[in-house]
Design a protein around this motif. Structure first.
Motif, mmCIF file in Angstrom:
data_model
loop_
_atom_site.group_PDB
_atom_site.id
_atom_site.type_symbol
_atom_site.label_atom_id
_atom_site.label_comp_id
_atom_site.label_asym_id
_atom_site.label_seq_id
_atom_site.Cartn_x
_atom_site.Cartn_y
_atom_site.Cartn_z
ATOM 1 N N GLN A 122 0.818 -1.213 0.000
ATOM 2 C CA GLN A 122 0.000 0.000 0.000
ATOM 3 C C GLN A 122 0.851 1.262 0.000
ATOM 4 N N ILE A 123 1.913 1.265 0.803
ATOM 5 C CA ILE A 123 2.687 2.498 0.934
ATOM 6 C C ILE A 123 3.918 2.530 0.040
ATOM 7 N N GLN A 124 4.277 1.389 -0.542
ATOM 8 C CA GLN A 124 5.432 1.388 -1.452
ATOM 9 C C GLN A 124 5.179 0.420 -2.616
ATOM 10 N N PRO A 125 4.167 0.705 -3.441
ATOM 11 C CA PRO A 125 3.849 -0.197 -4.550
ATOM 12 C C PRO A 125 4.957 -0.273 -5.592
ATOM 13 N N ALA A 126 5.839 0.720 -5.590
ATOM 14 C CA ALA A 126 6.996 0.730 -6.487
ATOM 15 C C ALA A 126 8.206 1.202 -5.696
ATOM 16 N N PRO A 127 9.421 0.843 -6.112
ATOM 17 C CA PRO A 127 10.607 1.318 -5.400
ATOM 18 C C PRO A 127 10.625 2.845 -5.350
ATOM 19 N N GLY A 128 11.161 3.366 -4.234
ATOM 20 C CA GLY A 128 11.283 4.819 -4.136
ATOM 21 C C GLY A 128 10.355 5.402 -3.101
ATOM 22 N N ASP A 129 9.768 6.544 -3.424
ATOM 23 C CA ASP A 129 8.978 7.297 -2.463
ATOM 24 C C ASP A 129 7.760 6.510 -1.972
ATOM 25 N N LEU A 130 7.282 6.891 -0.783
ATOM 26 C CA LEU A 130 6.092 6.275 -0.212
ATOM 27 C C LEU A 130 4.834 6.871 -0.820
ATOM 28 N N ASP A 131 3.811 6.032 -0.893
ATOM 29 C CA ASP A 131 2.492 6.459 -1.355
ATOM 30 C C ASP A 131 1.636 6.727 -0.116
ATOM 31 N N ARG A 132 1.361 7.984 0.159
ATOM 32 C CA ARG A 132 0.594 8.354 1.352
ATOM 33 C C ARG A 132 -0.909 8.365 1.086
ATOM 34 N N LYS A 133 -1.320 8.137 -0.161
ATOM 35 C CA LYS A 133 -2.736 8.245 -0.516
ATOM 36 C C LYS A 133 -3.385 6.901 -0.836
ATOM 37 N N GLY A 134 -2.579 5.872 -1.057
ATOM 38 C CA GLY A 134 -3.124 4.591 -1.465
ATOM 39 C C GLY A 134 -3.819 3.859 -0.331
ATOM 40 N N ILE A 135 -4.787 2.996 -0.684
ATOM 41 C CA ILE A 135 -5.468 2.168 0.301
ATOM 42 C C ILE A 135 -4.926 0.747 0.211
ATOM 43 N N GLY A 136 -5.183 -0.046 1.255
ATOM 44 C CA GLY A 136 -4.660 -1.404 1.292
ATOM 45 C C GLY A 136 -5.680 -2.381 1.808
ATOM 46 N N ASP A 137 -5.262 -3.644 1.892
ATOM 47 C CA ASP A 137 -6.137 -4.714 2.375
ATOM 48 C C ASP A 137 -5.292 -5.762 3.058
ATOM 49 N N ALA A 138 -5.675 -6.117 4.271
ATOM 50 C CA ALA A 138 -4.981 -7.180 5.006
ATOM 51 C C ALA A 138 -5.939 -7.812 5.994
ATOM 52 N N GLN A 139 -5.897 -9.129 6.105
ATOM 53 C CA GLN A 139 -6.697 -9.887 7.069
ATOM 54 C C GLN A 139 -8.177 -9.539 6.993
ATOM 55 N N GLY A 140 -8.652 -9.274 5.779
ATOM 56 C CA GLY A 140 -10.053 -8.954 5.597
ATOM 57 C C GLY A 140 -10.420 -7.527 5.925
ATOM 58 N N MET A 141 -9.431 -6.692 6.267
ATOM 59 C CA MET A 141 -9.688 -5.292 6.576
ATOM 60 C C MET A 141 -9.294 -4.422 5.396
ATOM 61 N N THR A 142 -10.133 -3.449 5.071
ATOM 62 C CA THR A 142 -9.761 -2.409 4.120
ATOM 63 C C THR A 142 -9.070 -1.293 4.888
ATOM 64 N N LEU A 143 -7.879 -0.922 4.455
ATOM 65 C CA LEU A 143 -7.046 0.005 5.206
ATOM 66 C C LEU A 143 -7.010 1.353 4.498
ATOM 67 N N ASP A 144 -7.422 2.383 5.208
ATOM 68 C CA ASP A 144 -7.379 3.734 4.652
ATOM 69 C C ASP A 144 -5.935 4.156 4.379
ATOM 70 N N SER A 145 -5.796 5.237 3.634
ATOM 71 C CA SER A 145 -4.465 5.743 3.304
ATOM 72 C C SER A 145 -3.738 6.201 4.559
ATOM 73 N N LEU A 146 -2.425 6.291 4.447
ATOM 74 C CA LEU A 146 -1.611 6.759 5.562
ATOM 75 C C LEU A 146 -2.053 8.148 6.001
ATOM 76 N N ASP A 147 -2.250 9.053 5.075
ATOM 77 C CA ASP A 147 -2.649 10.413 5.445
ATOM 78 C C ASP A 147 -3.994 10.429 6.150
ATOM 79 N N THR A 148 -4.933 9.631 5.665
ATOM 80 C CA THR A 148 -6.252 9.594 6.301
ATOM 81 C C THR A 148 -6.156 9.072 7.721
ATOM 82 N N GLN A 149 -5.404 7.999 7.903
ATOM 83 C CA GLN A 149 -5.300 7.417 9.245
ATOM 84 C C GLN A 149 -4.563 8.344 10.211
ATOM 85 N N LEU A 150 -3.617 9.113 9.716
ATOM 86 C CA LEU A 150 -2.867 10.014 10.590
ATOM 87 C C LEU A 150 -3.597 11.333 10.849
#
Length: 572
Positions: free
Chosen positions: A103-131
């Motif tokens: 979610q936060i590093q889909p490609a080498p290099g800078d972090l993605d602060r806007k992308g969403i993710g999924d783990a253990q059946g949970m949809t995970l908001d973006s880093l910026d949203t959660q912070l």
């Protein structure tokens, strides 16, 4: 090799609960220990939510357990309840921030602060949203799972996945130096370069981000060993630097790192992996267990916590170890009672015992979910836990001993463990005597405590939890007419105005009293109604500071007495 599936198999079902966070519990028969007044509005520094039950004119007897704390009690620094979501009304002020590596590093290099993710059946908001929430938080970076990790990592490192784990996920080999190097670089970018590690809202981070639920069990490691792709030498070579890597990376904030593994893991390397959790702690990390609901099993000998079984079966905790320095995190998770694949018709007992075990280990943080943790049903008990976790012998409002004999079935086997050849240095193995926190029950001539069968529990939550006999008894016929207790000198030194609370079974006839030095209380008389009661006894000012040993003594001609819990409470 011990069978990890027997001990940890049901834990895999916690995913369904955590994905929803709050669940509707199955209807169960609930017997509360006592009736308490309504709680006050919550704040992070609240004192007790319930009135302290004092000794009246010297002795006061009340039905059931007594968890009341003095008005002076306050939560310890660096302690509290944490969960997926904050719930201020329940004193849960610390929420989770969960991310996946992809979610936060889909490609080498800078972090993605806007992308969403999924783990253990949970949809995970973006880093910026959660912070964006101003409240305190803890973090997990779901890293090792095949669906959690960036595709480019596996491609660059040329690695296959192993598993599946008990939730059906396959995982990257986190012990591979290439994979580990990329993960460390992501940790550096996320926590160090972006300054997140210094954010005062960030209280701690579960590491290393593997495996199921970011809990470092050994099923995936065993899968790689079974495939012939990992041996002990290669594993230890990585393990030997992994935790110092993280400690060096986090620097002055290394106290926020929490290793999610267990002492004596159910791994593929026999005794060679038994003490690896302690090695992580020695490197500078905190520690967390996820299985203290099964309170008799596996956690008696827990070197990472400084807890050891003594030859007489008592548990001793070295709370002078660095892990208990007040800065690091010593955590547990107590929410799986009628959840996560477990069931019980006596949730009060299961909750009580798991919390006593957690406090015996000197935890300062506890994962809870108010509904399945039974906050509403047992509010006085949970308020006591809130005001107890993280306290030290010098700051705690009470010291206590839960009198019992309980079977730790983990040590039923013929394996030696740390107890000497054949285990002969632990007499009575695998039976553990008591759970104690700064108050120790001591066998002395005429005061030897005996197992009581009055309150027996078998296989609570699962078979591995064994049999527990709650309460110890005198044996008048053998000449044992009392119980002796030693109070930790650090607690005693800070004690002036105190009461002693004794939870006993009201059966038989004849009274008993409390003796401190030359002083004796008046007799506590039994009615024989068969119920558990707690007697609160006022003691002379400063008496326990002068003499930290005391005795419960039967009156002449009295029948045997069963005692389950003894607390010394600073009443000032």
């Amino acid at each position: 090799m011990k069978n990890w599936r027997l001990a940890y198999g049901p834990r895999g079902q916690r995913s369904a609960r955590r994905a929803a966070v709050m669940v509707i519990l199955a209807a169960v028969s609930i017997a509360t220990a006592c009736t308490s007044p309504s709680a006050k509005p919550a704040s992070p520094v609240d004192g007790p939510a319930f009135e302290f039950l004092d000794a009246g004119d010297g002795i006061e007897i009340r039905d059931g357990d007594d968890w009341s704390m003095p008005a002076s009690a306050r939560p310890a620094a660096n302690s509290g309840f944490f969960s997926e979501e904050a719930s201020a009304d329940d004193h849960v002020f610390t929420r989770s921030v969960d991310l996946t590596w992809a979610q936060i590093q889909p490609a080498p290099g800078d972090l993605d602060r806007k992308g969403i993710g999924d783990a253990q059946g949970m949809t995970l908001d973006s880093l910026d949203t959660q912070l964006s929430d101003p409240g305190t938080f803890w973090m997990r970076l779901f890293a090792s799972g095949e669906s959690w990790a960036p595709k480019w990592v596996a491609e660059d490192c040329g690695v296959a996945t192993y598993g599946p784990d008990y939730d059906g996920e396959r995982h990257l080999p986190i012990w591979n130096e290439c994979v580990w190097g990329h993960l460390l670089a992501t940790y550096r970018e996320l926590f160090i370069e972006r300054g997140l590690v210094a954010d005062p809202r960030l209280l701690f981070v579960y590491v290393p981000g593997a495996f199921t639920w970011a809990e470092y069990d050994y099923d995936v490691v065993a899968s790689a060993v079974d495939a012939g792709d990992l041996d002990l030498e290669a594993y230890l070579a990585w393990y030997g630097h992994a935790w110092t890597d993280l400690v060096e990376l986090f620097g002055e904030h290394a106290n926020k790192l929490v290793f999610t593994g267990e002492d004596y893991p159910f791994g593929p390397f026999g005794a060679d992996d038994d003490l690896l959790a302690a090695q992580a702690v020695e490197a500078g990390l905190g520690i967390r267990t996820g299985i203290s609901e099964v309170s008799n099993f596996h956690l008696s000998e827990a070197p990472a916590y400084g807890s050891h079984v003594l030859p007489n079966g008592h548990l001793s905790v070295d709370d002078s170890l660095p892990v208990h320095d007040g800065r690091r995190i010593v955590a547990t998770e107590n929410e799986c009672y009628n959840d996560c694949g477990y069931e019980t018709t006596d949730p009060y007992y299961a909750v009580r015992q798991s919390n006593l075990k957690a406090l015996q280990l000197r935890t300062n943080w506890m994962y809870v979910v108010p509904e399945p943790s039974y906050f509403e049903e047992f509010p006085a008990h949970w308020d006591w836990v809130r005001l107890s976790i993280g306290a030290t012998a010098g700051t705690a409002s009470d010291a206590w001993a839960a009198l019992r004999d309980a079977e730790d079935t983990y040590w039923n086997s013929d394996e030696d463990g740390p107890f000497g050849s054949g285990g002969e240095s632990w007499t009575g193995r695998p039976w553990v005597r008591n759970l104690e926190r700064w108050l120790v029950q001591v066998d002395e001539p005429k005061s030897v405590a005996h197992r009581s069968h009055a309150d027996a529990h078998h296989n609570v939550l699962e078979a591995e939890n064994g049999t527990a006999y709650e309460g110890l008894s005198t044996d008048v016929a053998e000449g044992d007419t009392g119980f002796v207790f030693d109070l930790d000198s650090r607690f005693a030194a800070a004690s002036e105005e105190c009461v002693v609370k004794v939870t006993y079974l009201d059966v038989g006839t004849g009274g008993f009293g409390l003796d401190i030095g030359e002083w004796s209380s008046r007799s506590i008389e039994r009615t024989g109604d068969g119920s558990w009661k707690t007697a609160t006894v006022a003691v002379p000012l400063g008496s326990l500071a002068e003499d930290s040993s005391f005795r419960l003594s039967l009156a002449p001609g009295a029948n045997d007495l069963t005692v389950r819990f003894v607390r010394v409470v600073r009443a000032e």
